[in-house]
Design an enzyme around this catalytic site. Structure first.
Site: not given
Length: 155
Positions: A78-80
């Site tokens: 989950q890079f966000t």
């Protein structure tokens, strides 16, 4: 590194309408990785996730860990989680690690959980995924690695 933990009764992740990972009781772990993360960071966050006492004991107190309960883990990249919303109206993701670094550390994270004896499922790194969950509690906790890895001793 940031790990958003959600205590779940069940969770699954699908890619192209196909379930690629699913668990029963345990933790959905959304994992974000930044540029300064390394193997020591992975060890620190894995230990926290596996041992954090966020499951209820026989008296209804949050006193048991994922390891204590024999719970499962579903880990989704989950890079966000490194989205910066301080300026403007569009998040900046400059603090997210590049995919080459992130994927390597993500895989280390997953393998470390498995080595601890935790049944672990995953999404597909970099894919567009749909995550379904039944949050128990609801309990949602953010685990973050120390911000200055050069001066902080990690367990």
């Amino acid at each position: 590194m940031r790990a958003l933990l959600q205590r779940v009764d069940r969770a699954s992740v699908s890619v192209n309408n196909q379930i690629v990972g699913q668990i029963d009781r345990g933790l959905l772990i959304l994992l974000g990785i930044t540029h300064t993360d390394r193997a020591e960071t992975v060890r620190f966050v894995v230990e926290k996730c596996a041992n954090l006492r966020i499951f209820e004991d026989d008296y209804g107190k949050m006193n048991r860990s994922l390891l204590d309960t024999g719970g499962q883990a579903l880990v989704v990249s989950q890079f966000t989680l490194y989205g910066d919303t301080q300026k403007g109206r569009r998040p900046s993701f400059v603090n997210a690690a590049p995919p080459e670094l992130a994927q390597n550390l993500y895989e280390q994270f997953v393998e470390s959980l498995k080595k601890m004896g935790i049944t672990t499922q995953t999404g597909i790194f970099g894919a567009h995924m749909h995550v379904a969950l039944v949050n128990n509690g609801p309990v949602t906790i953010m685990v973050e690695s120390p911000t200055d890895n050069s001066t902080t001793q990690m367990v």
